[in-house]
Design a protein around this motif. Sequence first.
Motif, PDB file in Angstrom:
ATOM      1  N   ILE A  92    -121.008 -80.487 -25.855  1.00  0.00           N
ATOM      2  CA  ILE A  92    -120.410 -80.428 -24.548  1.00  0.00           C
ATOM      3  C   ILE A  92    -118.811 -80.283 -25.033  1.00  0.00           C
ATOM      4  CG2 ILE A  92    -119.611 -82.158 -22.771  1.00  0.00           C
ATOM      5  CD1 ILE A  92    -122.471 -83.457 -22.714  1.00  0.00           C
ATOM      6  N   LEU A 132    -123.480 -78.780 -20.397  1.00  0.00           N
ATOM      7  CA  LEU A 132    -124.231 -78.848 -21.615  1.00  0.00           C
ATOM      8  C   LEU A 132    -124.140 -77.323 -22.119  1.00  0.00           C
ATOM      9  CD1 LEU A 132    -126.166 -80.306 -23.470  1.00  0.00           C
ATOM     10  CD2 LEU A 132    -128.020 -79.598 -22.261  1.00  0.00           C
ATOM     11  N   ASP A 148    -128.769 -78.484 -13.268  1.00  0.00           N
ATOM     12  CA  ASP A 148    -129.244 -79.519 -13.846  1.00  0.00           C
ATOM     13  C   ASP A 148    -130.788 -79.389 -13.826  1.00  0.00           C
ATOM     14  OD1 ASP A 148    -130.508 -81.902 -14.149  1.00  0.00           O
ATOM     15  OD2 ASP A 148    -129.239 -83.212 -13.216  1.00  0.00           O
ATOM     16  N   TYR A 162    -124.182 -86.865 -23.441  1.00  0.00           N
ATOM     17  CA  TYR A 162    -123.862 -87.191 -22.104  1.00  0.00           C
ATOM     18  C   TYR A 162    -122.850 -88.736 -21.973  1.00  0.00           C
ATOM     19  CZ  TYR A 162    -124.955 -83.145 -19.509  1.00  0.00           C
ATOM     20  OH  TYR A 162    -124.925 -81.777 -18.958  1.00  0.00           O
ATOM     21  N   SER A 163    -123.745 -89.791 -22.881  1.00  0.00           N
ATOM     22  CA  SER A 163    -123.080 -90.816 -22.979  1.00  0.00           C
ATOM     23  C   SER A 163    -122.059 -91.240 -23.523  1.00  0.00           C
ATOM     24  CB  SER A 163    -124.186 -91.856 -23.659  1.00  0.00           C
ATOM     25  OG  SER A 163    -125.531 -91.926 -22.847  1.00  0.00           O
ATOM     26  N   VAL A 168    -116.340 -83.618 -16.860  1.00  0.00           N
ATOM     27  CA  VAL A 168    -117.169 -83.617 -18.109  1.00  0.00           C
ATOM     28  C   VAL A 168    -117.932 -82.181 -17.891  1.00  0.00           C
ATOM     29  CG1 VAL A 168    -119.187 -84.152 -19.447  1.00  0.00           C
ATOM     30  CG2 VAL A 168    -117.549 -85.799 -18.285  1.00  0.00           C
ATOM     31  N   SER A 203    -119.563 -88.385 -24.132  1.00  0.00           N
ATOM     32  CA  SER A 203    -118.665 -87.644 -23.106  1.00  0.00           C
ATOM     33  C   SER A 203    -118.156 -88.455 -22.040  1.00  0.00           C
ATOM     34  CB  SER A 203    -119.530 -86.370 -22.567  1.00  0.00           C
ATOM     35  OG  SER A 203    -119.681 -85.475 -23.840  1.00  0.00           O
ATOM     36  N   TYR A 204    -118.920 -89.146 -21.210  1.00  0.00           N
ATOM     37  CA  TYR A 204    -118.182 -89.737 -20.266  1.00  0.00           C
ATOM     38  C   TYR A 204    -117.487 -90.996 -20.462  1.00  0.00           C
ATOM     39  CZ  TYR A 204    -120.593 -87.250 -16.440  1.00  0.00           C
ATOM     40  OH  TYR A 204    -120.922 -86.425 -15.436  1.00  0.00           O
TER      41      TYR A 204
END
Length: 204
Positions: free
Chosen positions: A102, A76, A184, A53-54, A73, A56-57
């Motif tokens: 991702i 998952l 989530d 996630y880090s 984004v 990807s953003y």
Amino acid sequence: MDKLDFKKDQKELYSPGKDFRLVTVPPMQFLEADGHGNPNTSEWYGHVIEALYSVSYTVKFASKKQFARDYVVGPLEGLWWANDMSAFTRRAKDEWSWTLMIRQPDWLGPDQIKDAMQQAAAKKELPAVDSLRFGSLDEGLSVQVMHVGPYDDEGPVLARLHDEYLPANNLERTGRHHEIYLSDARRTEPAKLKTILRQPVRRA
């Protein structure tokens, strides 16, 4: 600036019903990393999700600046396998291997991903960041279904897929079991979790 949203632009792939359905999945590219063991107890599993996630953003914001192209984004996703595939219907999680992923837009490439990995690592300690890679997946013909409920309730659905639906429709597995997590899990009660279960197949 238009914003790409995989889930809206390819609804046939991200909005299945509760019955098994055949779809044709086009080639896609992903940011991904591998692991093994019980996802509920594996510290590495959490590290991989954080790094995915880090980065990807980070690459999303770089895309807006470099290409003037924005996107949502993606969710998952995970590929799952074991030496004995009955480990999934038995929920023998210590036997599982996995690749967490991702999806990335087609206009991004390895250079943008590499830069984003370096930028993300410079801002925050990410134990799994060096294990990430830029990969592709071409599943083609696949069977998928929406599972609503706890992850541990997937066993009977997978058993019906493998033991009933595939033989009845003259199909056989060709790739790894694929899950797409639309909810989530930190904020959704287990009974309401939405997970796409996908299995690449071919005509037997």
